[in-house]
Design an enzyme around this catalytic site. Structure first.
Site, PDB file in Angstrom:
ATOM      1  N   GLY A  36       0.604  -1.436  -0.162  1.00  0.00           N
ATOM      2  CA  GLY A  36      -0.133  -0.038   0.038  1.00  0.00           C
ATOM      3  C   GLY A  36       0.835   1.322   0.023  1.00  0.00           C
ATOM      4  O   GLY A  36       0.518   2.326   0.177  1.00  0.00           O
ATOM      5  N   GLY A  39       8.583   2.279  -1.877  1.00  0.00           N
ATOM      6  CA  GLY A  39       9.751   2.372  -0.851  1.00  0.00           C
ATOM      7  C   GLY A  39      10.171   1.118  -0.078  1.00  0.00           C
ATOM      8  O   GLY A  39      11.211   1.266   0.578  1.00  0.00           O
ATOM      9  N   GLY A 179      20.491  -9.487  19.864  1.00  0.00           N
ATOM     10  CA  GLY A 179      21.409  -9.473  18.703  1.00  0.00           C
ATOM     11  C   GLY A 179      22.017  -7.952  18.719  1.00  0.00           C
ATOM     12  O   GLY A 179      21.479  -6.888  18.692  1.00  0.00           O
ATOM     13  N   ILE A 183      20.546  -3.654  13.376  1.00  0.00           N
ATOM     14  CA  ILE A 183      19.436  -2.960  13.741  1.00  0.00           C
ATOM     15  C   ILE A 183      19.378  -2.934  15.375  1.00  0.00           C
ATOM     16  O   ILE A 183      18.748  -1.880  16.135  1.00  0.00           O
ATOM     17  CB  ILE A 183      18.221  -3.996  13.457  1.00  0.00           C
ATOM     18  CG1 ILE A 183      18.162  -4.133  12.068  1.00  0.00           C
ATOM     19  CG2 ILE A 183      16.968  -3.739  14.061  1.00  0.00           C
ATOM     20  CD1 ILE A 183      17.041  -5.005  11.266  1.00  0.00           C
ATOM     21  N   LEU A 185      21.856  -2.510  17.559  1.00  0.00           N
ATOM     22  CA  LEU A 185      22.618  -1.126  17.800  1.00  0.00           C
ATOM     23  C   LEU A 185      21.908   0.167  17.483  1.00  0.00           C
ATOM     24  O   LEU A 185      21.815   1.118  18.569  1.00  0.00           O
ATOM     25  CB  LEU A 185      24.028  -1.245  17.353  1.00  0.00           C
ATOM     26  CG  LEU A 185      24.808  -2.416  17.818  1.00  0.00           C
ATOM     27  CD1 LEU A 185      26.323  -2.242  17.156  1.00  0.00           C
ATOM     28  CD2 LEU A 185      24.888  -2.481  19.107  1.00  0.00           C
ATOM     29  N   LEU A 319      21.468  -4.430   1.898  1.00  0.00           N
ATOM     30  CA  LEU A 319      21.466  -2.807   2.153  1.00  0.00           C
ATOM     31  C   LEU A 319      20.668  -2.223   1.023  1.00  0.00           C
ATOM     32  O   LEU A 319      20.650  -2.736  -0.136  1.00  0.00           O
ATOM     33  CB  LEU A 319      22.828  -2.111   1.787  1.00  0.00           C
ATOM     34  CG  LEU A 319      23.762  -2.817   3.332  1.00  0.00           C
ATOM     35  CD1 LEU A 319      25.364  -2.840   2.861  1.00  0.00           C
ATOM     36  CD2 LEU A 319      23.413  -2.253   4.443  1.00  0.00           C
ATOM     37  N   HIS A 443      41.230  22.256   6.072  1.00  0.00           N
ATOM     38  CA  HIS A 443      41.421  22.086   7.577  1.00  0.00           C
ATOM     39  C   HIS A 443      40.605  23.243   8.257  1.00  0.00           C
ATOM     40  O   HIS A 443      40.189  24.200   7.802  1.00  0.00           O
ATOM     41  CB  HIS A 443      42.988  22.397   7.700  1.00  0.00           C
ATOM     42  CG  HIS A 443      43.271  22.948   9.297  1.00  0.00           C
ATOM     43  ND1 HIS A 443      43.266  21.543  10.119  1.00  0.00           N
ATOM     44  CD2 HIS A 443      43.401  23.686   9.847  1.00  0.00           C
ATOM     45  CE1 HIS A 443      43.650  22.209  11.216  1.00  0.00           C
ATOM     46  NE2 HIS A 443      43.646  23.657  11.393  1.00  0.00           N
TER      47      HIS A 443
END
Ligand code: FAD
Ligand code: NAI
Length: 464
Positions: A36, A39, A179, A183, A185, A319, A443
């Site tokens: 629905g 993405g 785990g 995910i 972390l 990924l 710099h």
């Protein structure tokens, strides 16, 4: 029966990008999506909502670190509802944007769940019933879903997958994450930054398997400093609901002893598995590997002519940007363009504070393969921009062959996810540590740490 040059199944980053690129190359294209919204996992319940919440919660956490800047914040509070509303609006706007791109590029979006009754045909099931499409080429981009932990039922109320952990309506007192991967972390830190106690229980004796070991240790130290607690080398053997909340049974793997841990929410984040059920792959004879990932060749072709697969449902890194690269390369090859994906230069970024970014080989992999290498490292503690912004945790590490050609690069530190892009480009172009060391870096910038790590590999570090 409507006929298309290409029918893409799945509107995630792999599928929608492939559909747009194929249309640009002159193919007639339909993209079928069942959830629905376009993405996929990434926009709806993955990359984007997690980064939105990491940012919001990070802003809140930063408020308690402003005293050194001479700034006092008297009262601060969190409105989780407002934070979630911002995230939801962001997701909604971005998913609608893909619909706009489809119209602009002439891709037909067909809402519904797809199956493949035969090569060259795609069946779509939706509220209106079912319809059949004819397809010269079929591209499967159906993505992935959380790996279940045997004996532990996800209810998305107390025992959560990543989807539930992205939608809590209040801050838990004690969140236990199972785990210590990407995910665990990222989402663990979201709730830790909002004030929850967060304990990460990991099966292995290290966090982030697959990441360079030295860098993973630096990351663990930095994340612990910011509040995450780690219990490594432990297996969760069961979860019981009690009057007080949840009680987890753990086994300490090295000792074989048992422990318990109390929590009010648990996030299960032990990996992801491909989504392929309902497509009819068995009947078609499409080969899958032992873990259910669809097997493809270098052109993304499955074992059945005319059927291709990309993204999370095929072997390789899971990924969004890798899925996109797969999709573009696949359709470009279909139209006769030269294309390929170099998986050795696909970067991975963990968007925690600090970020963990890597590309190419780890030191462990080089040692195991017996590859000769040189290495260089530079700590952000010695970088003046890092000192100015108060983000000194972490380091840049580079690995190169004895002639200087970059083999891998690993970063823990603020903006590491952006800094890695220079090293990805360098690796893609076969550049050496000397090429980077000789290019002028502004710099003061965090990027100077990349240059210094390359200088260090050559024995020429200035600031170390
Ligand atoms: P998906 O995005 O999973 O899309 C597949 C789509 O296909 C889904 O929309 C699904 O509804 C649809 N579909 C499935 N079966 C059918 C069917 N039969 N008919 C019609 N439609 C179907 N990756 C990153 O690179 N960076 C990140 O920061 C990042 N963060 C993440 C955070 C979380 C919490 C999670 C869970 C994942 C994250 N990922 C991240 C991984 C990323 O989301 C996936 O690698 C990426 O979405 C894979 O893209 P895909 O197109 O292969 O599949
Ligand atoms: P993961 O594979 O990154 O980590 C899973 C962790 O769980 C590993 O450390 C593993 O050793 C551990 N584990 C497995 N079984 C266990 C058990 N029974 N008990 C305790 N620990 C156990 O998987 P994760 O974090 O679920 O992410 C899935 C995928 O989503 C990853 O492949 C990742 O690439 C992608 N992702 C990417 C993000 C990014 O790019 N920033 C963000 C989030 C997800």
């Amino acid at each position: 029966m409507t006929a298309y040059d290409l029918v893409v199944i799945g509107g995630g980053p792999g599928g929608y990008v492939a559909a747009i690129r194929a249309a640009q190359l002159g193919m007639t294209v339909a993209c079928i999506e069942g959830r629905g919204a376009l993405g996929g996992t990434c926009l709806n319940v993955g990359c984007i909502p997690s980064k939105a919440l990491l940012t919001s919660s990070g802003k809140y956490a930063a408020l308690s670190n402003l005293a050194a800047h001479g700034i006092a914040v008297e009262d601060s509070s969190v409105d989780v509802g407002a934070m979630m509303a911002r995230k939801d609006k962001l997701v909604g706007d971005l998913t609608k944007g893909i619909g706009f791109l489809f119209k602009k590029n002439g891709v037909d979006l067909i809402e519904g769940w797809a199956s493949i009754p035969a090569a060259g045909q795609v069946k779509v099931q939706n509220d209106q019933g079912s319809s059949l499409l004819e397809a010269k080429h079929i591209l499967i981009a159906t993505g992935s879903e959380p790996t279940p932990l045997p004996g532990i039922a996800i209810d998305e109320v107390d025992i959560l997958s990543s989807t539930g952990a992205l939608a809590l309506d209040s801050v838990p007192k004690h969140l236990v994450v199972i785990g210590a991967g990407v995910i665990g972390l990222e989402l663990g830190q979201v709730w830790s930054q909002l004030g929850a106690k967060v304990t990460v229980v990991e099966f292995l004796d290290r966090i982030l398997p697959g990441i360079d070991g030295e860098i993973a240790k630096l990351a663990q130290r930095a994340l612990s400093k910011r509040g995450l607690k780690f219990q490594l080398g432990r297996k969760v053997t069961g979860i019981e609901k009690t009057a007080e909340g949840l009680e987890l049974a753990l086994e300490r793997i090295a000792k074989g002893t048992e422990e318990t841990l109390q929590a009010d929410k648990v996030l299960v984040a032990i990996g992801r598995l491909p989504v392929t059920s309902g497509l009819g792959l068995d009947a078609l004879g499409v080969s899958v590997n032992a873990r259910g990932f669809i097997e493809v060749d270098g052109r993304f072709a499955t074992s059945v002519p005319g059927i291709y697969a990309i993204g999370d449902c095929v072997p390789g890194p899971m990924l969004a940007h890798k899925a996109e690269e797969d999709g573009v390369a696949c359709v470009e090859m279909l139209t006769g363009e030269p294309a390929h994906v170099d998986y050795n230069t696909v970067p991975g970024v963990v968007y925690t504070n600090p970020e963990v970014a890597s590309v190419g080989q780890t030191e462990e992999a080089l040692k195991e393969a017996g590859t000769a290498y040189i290495s260089g490292k530079f700590s952000f503690m010695a970088n003046s921009r890092a000192r100015s912004i108060g983000e000194t945790d972490g380091a840049v590490k580079v690995l190169a062959s004895p002639d200087g050609t970059l083999l891998g690069a690993h970063i823990v530190g603020a903006h590491g996810g952006d800094l890695i892009a220079e090293l990805v480009l360098a690796m893609t172009k076969g550049a050496t540590v000397d090429d980077i060391a000789r290019s002028c870096h502004a710099h003061p910038s965090m990027a100077e740490a990349v240059k210094e790590a390359c200088l260090d590999a050559l024995g020429r570090a200035i600031h170390a």
